[in-house]
Design a protein around this motif. Structure first.
Motif, PDB file in Angstrom:
ATOM      1  N   HIS A 229       0.854  -1.206   0.000  1.00  0.00           N
ATOM      2  CA  HIS A 229       0.000   0.000   0.000  1.00  0.00           C
ATOM      3  C   HIS A 229       0.876   1.237   0.000  1.00  0.00           C
ATOM      4  N   LYS A 268      -4.077   6.993   3.768  1.00  0.00           N
ATOM      5  CA  LYS A 268      -4.252   5.566   4.104  1.00  0.00           C
ATOM      6  C   LYS A 268      -3.602   5.299   5.442  1.00  0.00           C
ATOM      7  N   SER A 282     -13.355   5.431  11.501  1.00  0.00           N
ATOM      8  CA  SER A 282     -13.624   5.733  10.085  1.00  0.00           C
ATOM      9  C   SER A 282     -14.924   6.533   9.921  1.00  0.00           C
ATOM     10  N   ASP A 287     -12.493  10.751   4.846  1.00  0.00           N
ATOM     11  CA  ASP A 287     -11.493  10.899   3.787  1.00  0.00           C
ATOM     12  C   ASP A 287     -10.277  10.007   3.983  1.00  0.00           C
ATOM     13  N   GLU A 289      -8.590   6.311   4.274  1.00  0.00           N
ATOM     14  CA  GLU A 289      -8.837   4.895   3.947  1.00  0.00           C
ATOM     15  C   GLU A 289      -8.168   4.037   5.024  1.00  0.00           C
TER      16      GLU A 289
END
Ligand code: 13P
Ligand code: SF4
Length: 341
Positions: A229, A268, A282, A287, A289
């Motif tokens: 990621h 992220k 969350s 906005d 992740e």
């Protein structure tokens, strides 16, 4: 007195069109983390709990690891162990329902000896709290004469009673340093003690307890997630092994981790801790992740909407602490709270 016989509210738990309409704003808020199939079961329970809570003059404290329907649906106060202890000390309610694990309910009772403190499931334990007994602490005192003993708040009242002061993951370094000693025992979490030791000049001696949720994370797992990621930020709880924290961009208590996300708004993030945290956070950080490595705490998950409702209806399960234990245990907790003021 059994409130079920006296309470005018008989909770209707069917998902009627009226309940659907009344609860729609809350569902809008949590729909990203509660599937539509589950809402018809949760909505009437949430409504009934909130009505009954008011009727009974009760307050619900919930730890950050509680599921979203509890965290966002019925809790009056949410937080990490330190925040919940502080809030419990100021609670202006006859009944405190602790949605967390047993040591948290005991802490609330220590700070509110004259109030009714309920835990919806008596089996909601903690692997850390179960890893050490009062006898173990007495043996450590004999082994390390004159060395102050700090206990993580994740312990029974009987263990707290044998220790000099409590700490939580958000104040452990500050508490250890406040004692003015060269050597301090920090029990029972081995990894928390090692992680604190790395942040202070005080020689922190550890015990062998571990959190069954956090001990399972590995540094390799974190490196793999990072490799998969781009731009991933990793934040971890200090109950994780030191090599895991070494891979993280930030380490802190559950509330420290939440604040880090709120303040930094990373595109992220991976929260290296119990599963439900990411769901709860969350909701308010759309906005961001969340990459979710999922380790569940089975003890935290023992608390459900149904047993919260039962706790309020039947005044169960009430937490009692032997006064001979409560007096010294309360001293250890209040000493910690006063140091933070
Ligand atoms: P916090 O005090 O950081 O919320 O931690 C409590 C806990 O049980 C973590 O596993
Ligand atoms: Fe205990 Fe670990 Fe569960 Fe926290 S996550 S309550 S330390 S078993």
């Amino acid at each position: 007195m059994n409130i079920a016989h006296t309470c005018s509210l008989q909770p209707g738990l069917a998902y009627t069109p009226e309940i659907a309409e009344e609860m729609a704003p809350l569902y809008q808020k949590v729909k990203s983390v509660i599937p539509p199939m589950e809402w018809p079961v949760f909505a009437p329970l949430i409504r009934a709990i909130n009505q009954l809570k008011e009727q009974r003059g009760a307050i619900i404290l919930a730890h950050n690891y509680q599921t979203p329907e509890i965290f966002h649906g019925v809790a009056d106060i949410v937080g990490d162990s330190l925040q919940l202890a502080r809030e419990a000390a100021q609670a202006d309610a006859n009944i405190i329902v602790q949605c967390g694990v047993h040591f948290m309910a005991e802490t609330a009772k220590l700070l509110n000896p004259d109030k009714t403190v309920l835990i919806p499931d008596l089996g909601a334990g903690c692997s850390l709290a179960e890893s050490i007994t009062a006898d173990d602490v007495r043996a450590l005192r004999r082994q390390y004469p004159g060395v102050p003993i700090v206990t993580y708040v994740n312990t029974s009242a009987a263990v707290k009673a044998e220790c000099d002061i409590c700490c939580t993951s958000s104040n452990a370094v500050q508490i250890v340093e406040s004692l003015g000693a060269d050597r301090v025992l920090l029990v029972p979490d081995e990894f928390l003690a090692q992680n604190v030791n790395a942040q202070t000049d005080v020689d922190v001696i550890s015990f062998s307890g571990r959190c069954e949720v956090h001990e399972r994370f590995t540094a390799q797992e974190l490196r793999d997630f990072r490799a998969g990621h781009d731009g991933l930020k990793i934040i971890a709880h200090p109950e994780c092994p030191p090599e895991v924290l070494h891979e993280a961009d930030y380490a802190g208590s559950t509330s420290g981790m939440i604040k880090w996300v709120q303040d930094n708004q990373p595109p992220k993030v991976m929260m290296v801790t119990e599963c439900s945290m990411s769901d709860n956070v969350s909701v308010e950080n759309p906005d961001v992740e969340f990459i979710r490595p999922c380790n569940l705490c089975p003890h935290m998950k023992a608390i459900t909407l149904q047993n919260i409702l039962d706790a309020l209806l039947y005044t169960r399960h009430e937490v009692h602490i032997d006064p001979a234990i409560a007096v010294p245990a309360r001293r250890a907790v209040t000493r910690m709270i006063e140091l933070g003021r």
